[in-house]
Every structure is written in structure tokens, then in C-alpha cells.
Design a protein around this motif. Sequence first.
Motif, short mmCIF file in Angstrom:
data_model
loop_
_atom_site.label_atom_id
_atom_site.label_comp_id
_atom_site.label_asym_id
_atom_site.label_seq_id
_atom_site.Cartn_x
_atom_site.Cartn_y
_atom_site.Cartn_z
N SER A 353 37.69 122.00 -63.95
CA SER A 353 36.66 123.01 -64.42
C SER A 353 36.06 123.86 -63.02
O SER A 353 35.74 124.84 -63.07
N ASP A 354 36.36 123.17 -61.86
CA ASP A 354 36.26 123.72 -60.79
C ASP A 354 37.51 124.69 -60.02
O ASP A 354 37.37 125.01 -58.93
N LEU A 355 38.21 124.94 -60.90
CA LEU A 355 39.45 125.55 -60.70
C LEU A 355 40.51 124.95 -59.60
O LEU A 355 41.38 125.73 -59.10
N THR A 356 40.58 123.64 -59.56
CA THR A 356 41.42 122.89 -58.74
C THR A 356 42.37 122.42 -59.83
O THR A 356 42.35 121.69 -61.02
N MET A 357 43.57 122.51 -59.36
CA MET A 357 44.92 121.95 -60.14
C MET A 357 44.87 120.51 -60.03
O MET A 357 44.76 119.99 -59.16
N LEU A 358 45.12 120.19 -61.30
CA LEU A 358 45.13 118.70 -61.46
C LEU A 358 46.86 118.11 -61.67
O LEU A 358 46.97 117.16 -60.94
N LYS A 359 47.67 118.72 -62.16
CA LYS A 359 49.02 118.45 -62.40
C LYS A 359 49.65 119.64 -62.94
O LYS A 359 49.17 120.74 -63.42
#
Length: 574
Positions: A353-359
Motif C-alpha cells: 500500500s506504500d507503493l513498495t514492490m513485494l515480489k
Amino acid sequence: MKLFLLFFLILSFVHAKTTTDFSVVIHKPFNAALFDITEDHDRTITAVGFSNTFKQNANPSKTYTNAFDYLASVSDKYGAQMNLVKVNNQAKILLDKTAKLSRFNKAVAVVKTPTNGYFIGGYTMDGSLLVAKLDANANLLYSKIFGTKNYDRMSNLVLLSDGGVLAVGSSFTSRDTRDNMFRAGLGNNDIFLTRFSKDGHMLWSKKYGTRFDDNGIDAVEAQDGSIIVVSTMSSQKSRDVSFMRITENGNKIWLNHFITHHNDENLVVPKKIIRLKDNSFVVSLIQYNQVQKEHIRLVKFDLYQNILADKEISTTYPSGLMDIKEFSNGKLMGVGYVKDKHNTDGLAMLIDSDLTMLKQEHYGGKNFDIFYALSILHNSQVAVAGIHTDDYSQEGNMWILKLNQDATIAQIATLSGDFYNVLCKTFAKEIENKKLRIKEDLSIEFTDKTLYFPVGEYKLTHEQKEFLNSFSKKLIPFLYANRELISAFSINGHTSSEWKNVSFKDRYLKNANLSMQRSFSVLSEIFSTQDKAKQKWLSKVLQGSGLSFSHKVMTNGFEDKTKSRRVTFKILLK
């Protein structure tokens, strides 16, 4: 531990043999593609794009001595037509319809109607815009070709809260000063928006822009009914990404040239804008660096032009997101492409949700593959549409994938016959040892005498608990893995017909209560031993019931009272 590993390997082998990746490639005689996708009310998936239709030569018997005369005879005899494809949970194609319009065209977007029909948006090859409304079986209800006298192009069709749609695109400017839409201030190319009611009536059609080249890319409706439009503006000196807010009637509220790039700076291209559940907005952009390698950029802003977040997602290989959607938990899924010097693959990316890529996950073969659109399904799986190119081929094909929420590829739901066969393999040892019996209607009965209940008892014995634990460790994971196909899992309690010194009415009611207690004891034991994810799913499908002595076990015409004191299981498929 060794027994557990052995069991896990056996179960993995069975599962691998009976499941298949949910990937559907639709081959056509010429190049074809899918550009948008949606979920139907009956849980099937529908995607739209184009395929090329070949028209037979009107005079096939005529011979030609000159190759150029022959080429002239077949020119404009084939070209693109809108194509709609519907698939079910088993990845079977239910519908594959191609438009047969006199003007060649492509579909770029599909949205659902409340009656399970569709609005299809696209454009003709000669520069007109096209909106068609279809019923649930994809039969054409009406189509409208509209636009200007010049060259127009649609980029998206956006569903609005009143059931109507907004066509977003671009139009080359007319210099006819008698037309109010084209007065001074508009340039070579302009943002072109047209709003339709849910009945297909055109409510308004307007142009927006500057004296330079403006292109409408996408739009989304805000909570208050206003509309946010993302576009580009290009001049000889700069290229801008612009956000515009208009009223529901198309009147401009504000226009913000958010990103201005001069010739010596990096290029940014917008692809998609969505409204989040907190009523802010996220736009997906492709950012090019100094060596023209593209990567992903996401910008979050509110209705009042405040930038809430602006993040670049750097990847090893050039990548871009063509579409993005939000899950109910606030995470985002984006799809697009990733490419190296050898090939291009479809890209699926999970974003926090903070626009960080998870995978991220890559899908495709040795050639060109790309994802253009995604739709988040009712169960949080994701349907994806795009292009797949077969190995050693030069022609693109229509492609539909189904992914899990973690971006891994989903499996095709198992059919009823497969369920029976897999269950029999899974419980082969128990069947051989006469512990249980599985019927083709997917009912399961315990047949070992230690698993029956004593007279008047409903509490589980040590032997019953031990067997239920082993039984549920095999059954529940299998059901959970195929939960998309399961309607209900019922646990039914039964009794014998006996109850001393009472009337028939009391005998039935007392046995009804006893059978429900037996059902609940087994249901509680199985439910309590599952993890939270499986418990949450079981709470939706698990059914417990008491059948009293209505289903007695009969042997040679007589009631077998011992075998009647039992529980049975039934798996019901959708």
C-alpha cells in the motif's frame, strides 16, 4: 517426520498429476491480442481485443499475370475485427465471437453492465470511435460509431457510477472555426472525451488540451462524481504528463501539468489511473532513464492535486506496468512486461500500500509475451489478458491467465470425476483397509466398526479422534486447494431408530437431537484442527446437520443398528 515427508511427496505427486496451470492461448489464423478483461456475474471471465478476419476474394477463379494486379485485388480484404472470448473456471472456452463490421476495428476495453452484458469500446482503422453494447451471450444490442471528421483513437472505456461509460481518447484537430469544439487554443491532437448513459445515449462529447499535441490516456471517477483524466502533452521542447479534473458534465475544474520534461530529460509515459479505497488516486507510469531503459513509476495524489507519494520501482530488466488494481487489503497488483535483449515476458507485480514492490513473477516463452490488463476476481485471484507468441512463431495470440493473489499462477479447478479419482487415490490405504468408502457422488462413509457411535453417545472416542485427525489432514488441504469449485462440505449425523419406552414422536425428536450432536462433535473436531485460512474458508462452506434415523443402514432388508450410528460426509460442487 519420515512418514510426514513421505505423505507430502505422495500428495504432491497426486496434486501435480491432477492440476494444470490456468493459461489459455487462443490461436487465430493471423495476429491477435487481448487488451482488457473482466469477471462476469456467473464467475466466468470475459476478455476483448482483436483478431484478423480474412475475407474471401469476390472472384476466386480469376487468374492474374501480374503480381501487383493480384495484390490490388486482395487489398482491404482482411483486417482487424473486435473479438470477445469467455472462459470458465476449468479454462474452457465458452464463447469466441468476432465482430463482422464493414469497417475494420479493434476493441480496447470491456466493462460489465448490471444485466451481465457488456459495453465494448474501440476504434475503426479509418479513425472513428466505436462503442457497442452486448447482452450476456455477447449478442449485439446496438453499436455507435462516433467522433470527428478527422482521425480519432480510443484508449479506454471507463465504467461510471450511473451505469454509463466514458470514452477516453484523442482526436486530430479540425481547423473549422464554425465548430465550437475546435476553437483557438487546441493543437494538432487533443484529449477527446465522450460520455454515454447506461442506455447508450451520448450525453456530451468534448475536447481539451493546449496548442500542442495532447493525448487522452485514461480516466477514473472520483467519489463526488467528478472525473480525473490523465493525459500527455508534447511540444518540440517538452513532454508533460497532465492530470485534469472535470465535472460530471465535462466542465474543466483544474488542469495540472504534473511532470514536465525537456528534451534533455528523461521521458515519462502514463498508462493507467485508478481510484483507491481511501478515495486517493494512483497513476502507473513508465519512466525512461538516460539510456532509454524503462522502469516503473507510481504516483499517488488526492482530489486537490496534493502528491501523497511518488516512487520509482527499479528492476534488473526494462519493465513497465500497463494496468494496476487494488485488492481489498490495500495491496496492489500490476501487470505489464519485462524484457531483455532476447525476449519479452508478461510481468505480474505485487505492490504494498506504500507503493513498495513485494515480489514479481515473469510469464511467457522464448518470444514476445505481454500483459495488457487485469481484473481482480471475487476470490482475490486475478484474471490477466495479453499476447502470447508461440516458440518459433512470428504471430501473436490472444492469452488469458489466472493468477493467485501472490502473483503465482493459479490452477485449473478440478472436475467432479477428477475429484472422485483423486479422493480414491488419496485414501487408497483407508479404502483397502475397509476404514471408509467413497462414492462417485462424492459422499464419504466410515466403514470400520470402531468409528461408529455407541448407543446414545455423541462424544468422540480416542479412536474416532485419532482417525478424524488423519482423515482431515488429507481431505481438507485437497478441498482448500480446489475451493473455487466447491459449493458446500456437509457433515451429517445419523442414528439408529431405537429409543426405549418413548412414543414415535419422542423417538424421532430425541434421535434428531442426538444426530445433530454427533454431527457437531465431528464438525468441531475437524474445524478446530485447521489453520486460520482454512477455518475462514470452511466457515463459508461447512454445513452440519442431523438426519435422525431417516437414512438407516439396511442389510438384507433389516436395519443394521450399529452401522446406522454414524456420520457421513458429502462434497457438493458448484
